[in-house]
Motif scaffolding. Structure first.
Motif, PDB file in Angstrom:
ATOM      1  N   ASN A  57      19.656   9.670  -8.224  1.00  0.00           N
ATOM      2  CA  ASN A  57      20.510  10.846  -8.094  1.00  0.00           C
ATOM      3  C   ASN A  57      19.719  12.157  -8.086  1.00  0.00           C
ATOM      4  O   ASN A  57      20.317  13.229  -8.033  1.00  0.00           O
ATOM      5  CB  ASN A  57      21.533  10.878  -9.241  1.00  0.00           C
ATOM      6  N   LEU A  58      18.403  12.082  -8.157  1.00  0.00           N
ATOM      7  CA  LEU A  58      17.579  13.294  -8.135  1.00  0.00           C
ATOM      8  C   LEU A  58      17.269  13.685  -6.698  1.00  0.00           C
ATOM      9  O   LEU A  58      17.084  12.829  -5.833  1.00  0.00           O
ATOM     10  CB  LEU A  58      16.289  13.084  -8.931  1.00  0.00           C
ATOM     11  N   GLU A  59      17.184  14.987  -6.460  1.00  0.00           N
ATOM     12  CA  GLU A  59      16.992  15.491  -5.102  1.00  0.00           C
ATOM     13  C   GLU A  59      15.578  15.973  -4.822  1.00  0.00           C
ATOM     14  O   GLU A  59      15.224  16.197  -3.674  1.00  0.00           O
ATOM     15  CB  GLU A  59      17.991  16.626  -4.840  1.00  0.00           C
ATOM     16  N   MET A  60      14.768  16.158  -5.852  1.00  0.00           N
ATOM     17  CA  MET A  60      13.403  16.625  -5.645  1.00  0.00           C
ATOM     18  C   MET A  60      12.478  15.442  -5.406  1.00  0.00           C
ATOM     19  O   MET A  60      12.830  14.309  -5.706  1.00  0.00           O
ATOM     20  CB  MET A  60      12.929  17.446  -6.865  1.00  0.00           C
ATOM     21  N   PRO A  61      11.278  15.705  -4.858  1.00  0.00           N
ATOM     22  CA  PRO A  61      10.309  14.606  -4.760  1.00  0.00           C
ATOM     23  C   PRO A  61       9.982  14.114  -6.175  1.00  0.00           C
ATOM     24  O   PRO A  61       9.835  14.926  -7.092  1.00  0.00           O
ATOM     25  CB  PRO A  61       9.081  15.264  -4.121  1.00  0.00           C
ATOM     26  N   THR A  62       9.909  12.816  -6.346  1.00  0.00           N
ATOM     27  CA  THR A  62       9.614  12.268  -7.673  1.00  0.00           C
ATOM     28  C   THR A  62       8.448  11.293  -7.616  1.00  0.00           C
ATOM     29  O   THR A  62       8.216  10.635  -6.603  1.00  0.00           O
ATOM     30  CB  THR A  62      10.819  11.516  -8.276  1.00  0.00           C
ATOM     31  N   GLU A  63       7.737  11.244  -8.701  1.00  0.00           N
ATOM     32  CA  GLU A  63       6.761  10.194  -8.953  1.00  0.00           C
ATOM     33  C   GLU A  63       7.306   9.452 -10.163  1.00  0.00           C
ATOM     34  O   GLU A  63       7.815  10.078 -11.095  1.00  0.00           O
ATOM     35  CB  GLU A  63       5.388  10.779  -9.289  1.00  0.00           C
ATOM     36  N   ILE A  64       7.224   8.147 -10.147  1.00  0.00           N
ATOM     37  CA  ILE A  64       7.722   7.360 -11.268  1.00  0.00           C
ATOM     38  C   ILE A  64       6.550   6.711 -11.982  1.00  0.00           C
ATOM     39  O   ILE A  64       5.713   6.055 -11.365  1.00  0.00           O
ATOM     40  CB  ILE A  64       8.724   6.285 -10.797  1.00  0.00           C
ATOM     41  N   GLU A  65       6.498   6.945 -13.282  1.00  0.00           N
ATOM     42  CA  GLU A  65       5.497   6.322 -14.150  1.00  0.00           C
ATOM     43  C   GLU A  65       6.261   5.616 -15.257  1.00  0.00           C
ATOM     44  O   GLU A  65       7.419   5.943 -15.527  1.00  0.00           O
ATOM     45  CB  GLU A  65       4.562   7.366 -14.765  1.00  0.00           C
ATOM     46  N   THR A  66       5.617   4.671 -15.895  1.00  0.00           N
ATOM     47  CA  THR A  66       6.246   3.990 -17.027  1.00  0.00           C
ATOM     48  C   THR A  66       5.280   3.965 -18.205  1.00  0.00           C
ATOM     49  O   THR A  66       4.060   4.046 -18.038  1.00  0.00           O
ATOM     50  CB  THR A  66       6.644   2.537 -16.683  1.00  0.00           C
ATOM     51  N   ILE A  67       5.862   3.887 -19.371  1.00  0.00           N
ATOM     52  CA  ILE A  67       5.105   3.760 -20.612  1.00  0.00           C
ATOM     53  C   ILE A  67       5.862   2.760 -21.475  1.00  0.00           C
ATOM     54  O   ILE A  67       7.094   2.710 -21.428  1.00  0.00           O
ATOM     55  CB  ILE A  67       4.944   5.121 -21.340  1.00  0.00           C
ATOM     56  N   ARG A  68       5.136   1.975 -22.216  1.00  0.00           N
ATOM     57  CA  ARG A  68       5.798   1.025 -23.101  1.00  0.00           C
ATOM     58  C   ARG A  68       5.324   1.254 -24.523  1.00  0.00           C
ATOM     59  O   ARG A  68       4.129   1.244 -24.802  1.00  0.00           O
ATOM     60  CB  ARG A  68       5.516  -0.409 -22.674  1.00  0.00           C
ATOM     61  N   ILE A  69       6.287   1.495 -25.381  1.00  0.00           N
ATOM     62  CA  ILE A  69       6.014   1.636 -26.805  1.00  0.00           C
ATOM     63  C   ILE A  69       6.934   0.676 -27.539  1.00  0.00           C
ATOM     64  O   ILE A  69       7.946   0.236 -26.994  1.00  0.00           O
ATOM     65  CB  ILE A  69       6.221   3.085 -27.302  1.00  0.00           C
ATOM     66  N   LYS A  70       6.574   0.370 -28.757  1.00  0.00           N
ATOM     67  CA  LYS A  70       7.405  -0.541 -29.544  1.00  0.00           C
ATOM     68  C   LYS A  70       7.523   0.001 -30.954  1.00  0.00           C
ATOM     69  O   LYS A  70       6.524   0.361 -31.566  1.00  0.00           O
ATOM     70  CB  LYS A  70       6.800  -1.941 -29.556  1.00  0.00           C
ATOM     71  N   SER A  71       8.770   0.040 -31.435  1.00  0.00           N
ATOM     72  CA  SER A  71       8.978   0.524 -32.807  1.00  0.00           C
ATOM     73  C   SER A  71      10.070  -0.251 -33.536  1.00  0.00           C
ATOM     74  O   SER A  71      10.348   0.030 -34.685  1.00  0.00           O
ATOM     75  CB  SER A  71       9.334   2.008 -32.792  1.00  0.00           C
TER      76      SER A  71
END
Length: 177
Positions: A57-71
């Motif tokens: 639903n975003l209209e700007m150019p996007t870069e997608i990154e991911t991070i995984r944390i656990k708590s």
């Protein structure tokens, strides 16, 4: 789901979530415009589904990154944050939006914001599907919030109990039977 183990009560339907996600995206679109690239940093695994729906639903150019944390272990926070994957290294000079499933104690977001402050990003903002203000132990506030909930344990739409129930299309309150 084995109803002998737990009872669930739907808090937010699939339609509620879809509509709220669109409203959040409209605000993000307004805030960032359509020219600036936005790095969407999705916190795995809980925010994966919300992040994917939000990005569509975003209209700007996007870069997608991911991070995984656990708590978490089961229904309780361990009190420690474990960085399971390294932070992205390409955030300098970029706008970064952290997408989280829930701000509970605030420990995870507090940790991530402190770590990402070293990245030289132009801006760091937080978008969380859920917020539990009465559970906050750290002075954090999401810039964009889907829904505010009470101090209950919830599952569905990416949120889990020991890795299960992320696939539910709604968010439900979990109570032991």
């Amino acid at each position: 789901m084995n109803n002998n183990l737990m009872n669930v009560g739907v808090l937010f339907s699939e339609l509620d979530i879809k509509e709220r996600t669109k409203i959040i995206a409209q605000q993000i679109n307004k805030d960032y415009g359509t020219n600036e690239t936005l790095v969407v940093l999705i916190v795995l695994h809980g925010a994966l589904i919300f992040g994917a729906d939000l990005v569509r639903n975003l209209e700007m150019p996007t870069e997608i990154e991911t991070i995984r944390i656990k708590s978490y272990e089961g229904t309780a926070s361990t009190g420690k944050i474990n960085l399971v994957t390294p932070l992205p290294t390409s955030l300098a000079g970029k706008h970064v939006l952290i997408v989280e499933d829930i701000v509970d104690t605030g420990r995870s977001i507090h940790f991530l914001l402190n770590e990402l402050a070293k990245s030289e990003a132009i801006s760091l903002k937080v978008c969380s599907l859920l917020d539990k203000p009465e559970a906050h132990e750290f002075p954090v506030k999401a810039d964009y919030v889907g829904f505010t909930i009470s101090k209950n344990f919830v599952i569905g739409y990416g949120l889990d109990l020991n890795g299960k129930y992320r696939n539910l299309p709604y968010i439900a309150n979990l109570t032991k039977a």
